[in-house]
Each structure stands twice: as C-alpha cells, then as structure tokens.
Design an enzyme around this catalytic site. Structure first.
Site, mmCIF file in Angstrom:
data_model
loop_
_atom_site.group_PDB
_atom_site.id
_atom_site.type_symbol
_atom_site.label_atom_id
_atom_site.label_comp_id
_atom_site.label_asym_id
_atom_site.label_seq_id
_atom_site.Cartn_x
_atom_site.Cartn_y
_atom_site.Cartn_z
ATOM 1 N N ARG A 71 43.897 -18.723 12.368
ATOM 2 C CA ARG A 71 43.006 -18.185 13.390
ATOM 3 C C ARG A 71 41.680 -18.927 13.440
ATOM 4 O O ARG A 71 40.783 -18.529 14.166
ATOM 5 C CB ARG A 71 42.726 -16.729 13.058
ATOM 6 C CG ARG A 71 43.323 -15.781 14.069
ATOM 7 C CD ARG A 71 42.921 -14.402 13.626
ATOM 8 N NE ARG A 71 43.020 -13.429 14.635
ATOM 9 C CZ ARG A 71 44.105 -12.725 14.884
ATOM 10 N NH1 ARG A 71 45.221 -12.954 14.250
ATOM 11 N NH2 ARG A 71 44.080 -11.790 15.801
ATOM 12 N N LYS A 120 52.081 -11.846 21.441
ATOM 13 C CA LYS A 120 52.565 -12.587 20.261
ATOM 14 C C LYS A 120 53.567 -11.738 19.480
ATOM 15 O O LYS A 120 54.651 -12.202 19.141
ATOM 16 C CB LYS A 120 51.391 -12.967 19.327
ATOM 17 C CG LYS A 120 50.356 -13.878 19.976
ATOM 18 C CD LYS A 120 49.263 -14.276 19.009
ATOM 19 C CE LYS A 120 48.405 -13.109 18.511
ATOM 20 N NZ LYS A 120 47.624 -12.424 19.578
ATOM 21 N N ARG A 127 48.699 -0.107 25.145
ATOM 22 C CA ARG A 127 49.630 -0.412 24.050
ATOM 23 C C ARG A 127 49.805 0.783 23.125
ATOM 24 O O ARG A 127 48.869 1.491 22.812
ATOM 25 C CB ARG A 127 49.116 -1.590 23.227
ATOM 26 C CG ARG A 127 49.966 -1.770 21.937
ATOM 27 C CD ARG A 127 49.759 -3.074 21.275
ATOM 28 N NE ARG A 127 48.394 -3.307 20.882
ATOM 29 C CZ ARG A 127 47.961 -4.470 20.380
ATOM 30 N NH1 ARG A 127 48.817 -5.467 20.233
ATOM 31 N NH2 ARG A 127 46.716 -4.620 20.042
ATOM 32 N N ARG A 186 46.192 1.662 18.353
ATOM 33 C CA ARG A 186 45.420 0.965 17.325
ATOM 34 C C ARG A 186 43.924 1.197 17.494
ATOM 35 O O ARG A 186 43.426 1.178 18.598
ATOM 36 C CB ARG A 186 45.723 -0.545 17.376
ATOM 37 C CG ARG A 186 46.851 -0.949 16.460
ATOM 38 C CD ARG A 186 47.309 -2.360 16.672
ATOM 39 N NE ARG A 186 46.254 -3.363 16.677
ATOM 40 C CZ ARG A 186 46.463 -4.679 16.801
ATOM 41 N NH1 ARG A 186 47.706 -5.131 16.915
ATOM 42 N NH2 ARG A 186 45.475 -5.529 16.815
ATOM 43 N N ARG A 195 36.960 -8.912 20.037
ATOM 44 C CA ARG A 195 38.142 -9.710 19.644
ATOM 45 C C ARG A 195 38.325 -10.901 20.588
ATOM 46 O O ARG A 195 38.705 -11.988 20.156
ATOM 47 C CB ARG A 195 39.395 -8.831 19.635
ATOM 48 C CG ARG A 195 39.449 -7.918 18.407
ATOM 49 C CD ARG A 195 40.407 -6.756 18.612
ATOM 50 N NE ARG A 195 41.786 -7.145 18.760
ATOM 51 C CZ ARG A 195 42.715 -6.409 19.364
ATOM 52 N NH1 ARG A 195 42.398 -5.236 19.881
ATOM 53 N NH2 ARG A 195 43.954 -6.830 19.431
HETATM 54 P P1 AP5 Z 1 51.575 -7.472 21.761
HETATM 55 O O1 AP5 Z 1 52.889 -8.156 21.636
HETATM 56 O O2 AP5 Z 1 51.287 -6.336 20.865
HETATM 57 O O3 AP5 Z 1 50.368 -8.554 21.748
HETATM 58 P P2 AP5 Z 1 49.747 -9.415 20.574
HETATM 59 O O4 AP5 Z 1 49.507 -10.782 21.127
HETATM 60 O O5 AP5 Z 1 50.558 -9.307 19.331
HETATM 61 O O6 AP5 Z 1 48.337 -8.691 20.453
HETATM 62 P P3 AP5 Z 1 47.532 -8.224 19.155
HETATM 63 O O7 AP5 Z 1 46.470 -7.263 19.658
HETATM 64 O O8 AP5 Z 1 48.431 -7.768 18.088
HETATM 65 O O9 AP5 Z 1 46.836 -9.555 18.756
HETATM 66 P P4 AP5 Z 1 45.630 -9.727 17.858
HETATM 67 O O10 AP5 Z 1 45.681 -11.188 17.634
HETATM 68 O O11 AP5 Z 1 44.354 -9.217 18.425
HETATM 69 O O12 AP5 Z 1 45.882 -8.746 16.639
HETATM 70 P P5 AP5 Z 1 46.414 -8.965 15.147
HETATM 71 O O13 AP5 Z 1 47.205 -7.815 14.754
HETATM 72 O O14 AP5 Z 1 46.967 -10.337 14.982
HETATM 73 O O15 AP5 Z 1 51.449 -7.000 23.295
HETATM 74 C C1 AP5 Z 1 50.320 -6.276 23.763
HETATM 75 C C2 AP5 Z 1 50.751 -5.194 24.766
HETATM 76 O O16 AP5 Z 1 51.292 -5.796 25.936
HETATM 77 C C3 AP5 Z 1 51.860 -4.269 24.236
HETATM 78 O O17 AP5 Z 1 51.608 -2.977 24.717
HETATM 79 C C4 AP5 Z 1 53.144 -4.856 24.833
HETATM 80 O O18 AP5 Z 1 54.153 -3.861 25.010
HETATM 81 C C5 AP5 Z 1 52.645 -5.384 26.165
HETATM 82 N N1 AP5 Z 1 53.369 -6.577 26.613
HETATM 83 C C6 AP5 Z 1 53.811 -7.615 25.843
HETATM 84 N N2 AP5 Z 1 54.423 -8.554 26.597
HETATM 85 C C7 AP5 Z 1 54.357 -8.096 27.880
HETATM 86 C C8 AP5 Z 1 54.809 -8.618 29.138
HETATM 87 N N3 AP5 Z 1 55.448 -9.793 29.217
HETATM 88 N N4 AP5 Z 1 54.554 -7.890 30.262
HETATM 89 C C9 AP5 Z 1 53.902 -6.689 30.181
HETATM 90 N N5 AP5 Z 1 53.464 -6.147 29.028
HETATM 91 C C10 AP5 Z 1 53.677 -6.837 27.889
HETATM 92 O O19 AP5 Z 1 45.022 -8.943 14.334
HETATM 93 C C11 AP5 Z 1 44.263 -7.759 14.235
HETATM 94 C C12 AP5 Z 1 43.054 -7.994 13.365
HETATM 95 O O20 AP5 Z 1 43.469 -8.358 12.038
HETATM 96 C C13 AP5 Z 1 42.135 -9.145 13.797
HETATM 97 O O21 AP5 Z 1 41.203 -8.738 14.757
HETATM 98 C C14 AP5 Z 1 41.482 -9.519 12.458
HETATM 99 O O22 AP5 Z 1 40.465 -8.627 12.130
HETATM 100 C C15 AP5 Z 1 42.613 -9.338 11.451
HETATM 101 N N6 AP5 Z 1 43.386 -10.592 11.264
HETATM 102 C C16 AP5 Z 1 44.689 -10.816 11.585
HETATM 103 N N7 AP5 Z 1 45.049 -12.067 11.281
HETATM 104 C C17 AP5 Z 1 43.935 -12.667 10.756
HETATM 105 C C18 AP5 Z 1 43.655 -13.968 10.273
HETATM 106 N N8 AP5 Z 1 44.584 -14.950 10.272
HETATM 107 N N9 AP5 Z 1 42.411 -14.218 9.797
HETATM 108 C C19 AP5 Z 1 41.465 -13.266 9.792
HETATM 109 N N10 AP5 Z 1 41.647 -12.020 10.242
HETATM 110 C C20 AP5 Z 1 42.879 -11.718 10.727
HETATM 111 MG MG MG Z 2 50.221 -8.482 17.425
#
Ligand code: AP5
Ligand code: MG
Ligand code: ZN
Length: 214
Positions: A88, A13, A127, A160, A171
């Site tokens: 979410r 994402k 990552r 992270r 997660r």
């Molecule tokens: P990356 O682009 O970083 O993936 P992502 O989908 O953004 O993954 P996240 O771990 O950030 O998602 P998340 O939803 O768990 O975390 P968030 O920060 O939102 O890519 C991942 C890896 O793959 C990277 O190394 C990248 O280089 C590689 N990659 C990408 N594309 C590729 C490809 N095509 N081929 C190969 N490799 C590739 O949330 C974190 C925490 O915050 C949550 O757990 C929660 O506690 C809190 N939180 C956030 N939002 C909310 C909400 N709305 N409500 C409540 N709590 C929330």
């Molecule tokens: Mg992310």
C-alpha cells in the site's frame, strides 16, 4: 500464479479476489481481513492496528510487513497467492520485493482496478461484510439472498466501522497520496495490467483473467 490487486477502497478488490483465487486455486491474502480478524479476536496485533484503521490511516509498515512475511511463509502460499490490500506504499512494495527474492517467488502480475470516486462512495455506503468469512455484499448491487445473512456461511452481515463517510474520505486521500505511487512502480517493472472495475462482477472477473494471461 502470484498476483497483487491494487485499487482504491471500494474498487471491488475483495469481491474480485474471491473469484480470482478460486479460478487460479491460490490463497486470497487480504491484509485488511487479517487485521479485522485480529480486532475481532482482541489479539495484540488487533489492538495495535485498530486505532489506525478506525481513522482510515495505514497501519505502520513495521507491523504490516512482519504480518505479510509470516503469511507468505505458510505452506499454502508456496504454490501462489493473491495479495489484496498489500503493498500500500512504495516502502511496502520494496519489502515485498525483498521477501519474494529471498523465497525465489517472482510476481506474475499486478492488476489495477480503476473506478471513479462517486461510484466508490455508493459502493462503500451500501456495503455489508460477513463477520465470519469476510465476503462483501451490497444492499443494492450485490444483495445477499436473506437480508443480513451471508450466502456462503450464514454468518452475520455488518457495516464496517471505516465505511463511515468521514473515514471513507480519509481513506481516499491516503490512497491518492500513499498507495497510487505503487501503480507507476509496478508499471516500470512491466507487471501492471489495468482494467475498469465498473460493470457486472462476473464480466470484470473475465476481463481480469484475460488481462492477466496477456
Ligand atoms: P469490495 O470488494 O469490498 O471492495 P474493496 O476494494 O475490497 O474495498 P475495501 O474497502 O475492502 O478496500 P480498502 O482497501 O479500503 O480496505 P482494506 O480492508 O484493504 O467492494 C465494495 C462494495 O462494492 C461491496 O459492497 C461490493 O458488494 C460492491 N461491489 C463490488 N464489485 C461491484 C460491482 N462490479 N458492481 C457493483 N457493486 C460492486 O483495508 C482497511 C484498512 O486496513 C486500511 O484503511 C488500513 O488502515 C488497514 N490496512 C490494510 N492493509 C494495509 C496495509 N498493507 N498497510 C497498512 N494498513 C493496511
Ligand atoms: Mg476489501
Ligand atoms: Zn460468510
């Protein structure tokens, strides 16, 4: 353009959001990035969010919804936005509806990134994230030019806390139990576009743009 990106942790994402936000000239709003910036700066919001994030649980809706309402009220969001990581759960989706109705800003599309769990684990374990600008790299699939240094801003790359195996497992459960239902929610509204999140980053971006324009 008003977009939502939805998909499990590690679907890409954040990676795709950077490309799409540039393509449509809209701000990239990642609730995860906002929480992590607040944790880094030891703000009240950061203190409230940290214990939930470290366990892989969702931060309570009361905290998250208020933060998003604020962010969408900022001037740069008036001409569009890309939400990454929000909503979410269906309660957040309802709250977002309310905000967007109040502001007369209807959504254009909800893009779902689909990926298998085995691939997610490979992505998250390798990552590396920029401490300064939040860009994601991967030690194998998306290497930075210099190891440990961000290509865009020369910031330090770190792993992270919530990318530890046990937290990743939680997660993924939280995604299935609480977040996946919003896919059906947006499908019923006729807004859902689904693409595969596996393959070359640039090809996935092209697929996303084509799918959004349909
Ligand atoms: P990356 O682009 O970083 O993936 P992502 O989908 O953004 O993954 P996240 O771990 O950030 O998602 P998340 O939803 O768990 O975390 P968030 O920060 O939102 O890519 C991942 C890896 O793959 C990277 O190394 C990248 O280089 C590689 N990659 C990408 N594309 C590729 C490809 N095509 N081929 C190969 N490799 C590739 O949330 C974190 C925490 O915050 C949550 O757990 C929660 O506690 C809190 N939180 C956030 N939002 C909310 C909400 N709305 N409500 C409540 N709590 C929330
Ligand atoms: Mg992310
Ligand atoms: Zn950076």
């Amino acid at each position: 353009m008003r977009l939502i990106l939805v998909g499990p942790p590690g679907a890409g994402k954040g990676t795709q959001a950077v490309q799409l936000a540039a393509h449509y000239s809209i701000p990239h709003i990642s609730t995860g990035d906002i929480f992590r910036a607040n944790i880094k700066n030891s703000t009240e919001l950061g203190k409230r969010a940290q214990s939930f994030i470290d366990k892989g649980e969702l931060v309570p809706d009361s905290v998250t919804n208020e933060m998003v309402r604020d962010r969408l009220g900022q001037p740069d969001a008036a001409s569009g936005f890309l939400l990454d990581g929000f909503p979410r759960n269906t309660a957040q989706a309802d709250e977002l509806n309310k905000i967007l109705v109040e502001k007369s800003m209807p959504l254009d599309a909800v893009l779902e990134l689909k990926i298998e769990n085995s691939e997610i684990i490979r992505r998250l374990s390798g990552r590396r994230t920029c401490r300064n600008c939040s860009t994601s790299f991967h030690v194998e699939f998306e290497k930075s030019k210099v190891a440990g240094v961000c290509d865009l801003c020369q910031g330090e790359l770190y792993q992270r806390e919530d990318d530890k195996e046990e937290v990743v497992a939680r997660r993924l459960e939280v995604y299935t139990e609480q977040t996946a239902p919003i896919i059906n929610y947006y499908s019923k509204l006729g807004l859902l576009k689904t693409i595969s999140a596996v393959g070359d980053v640039k090809e996935i971006t092209q697929l996303a743009i084509t799918s959004i324009s349909k």
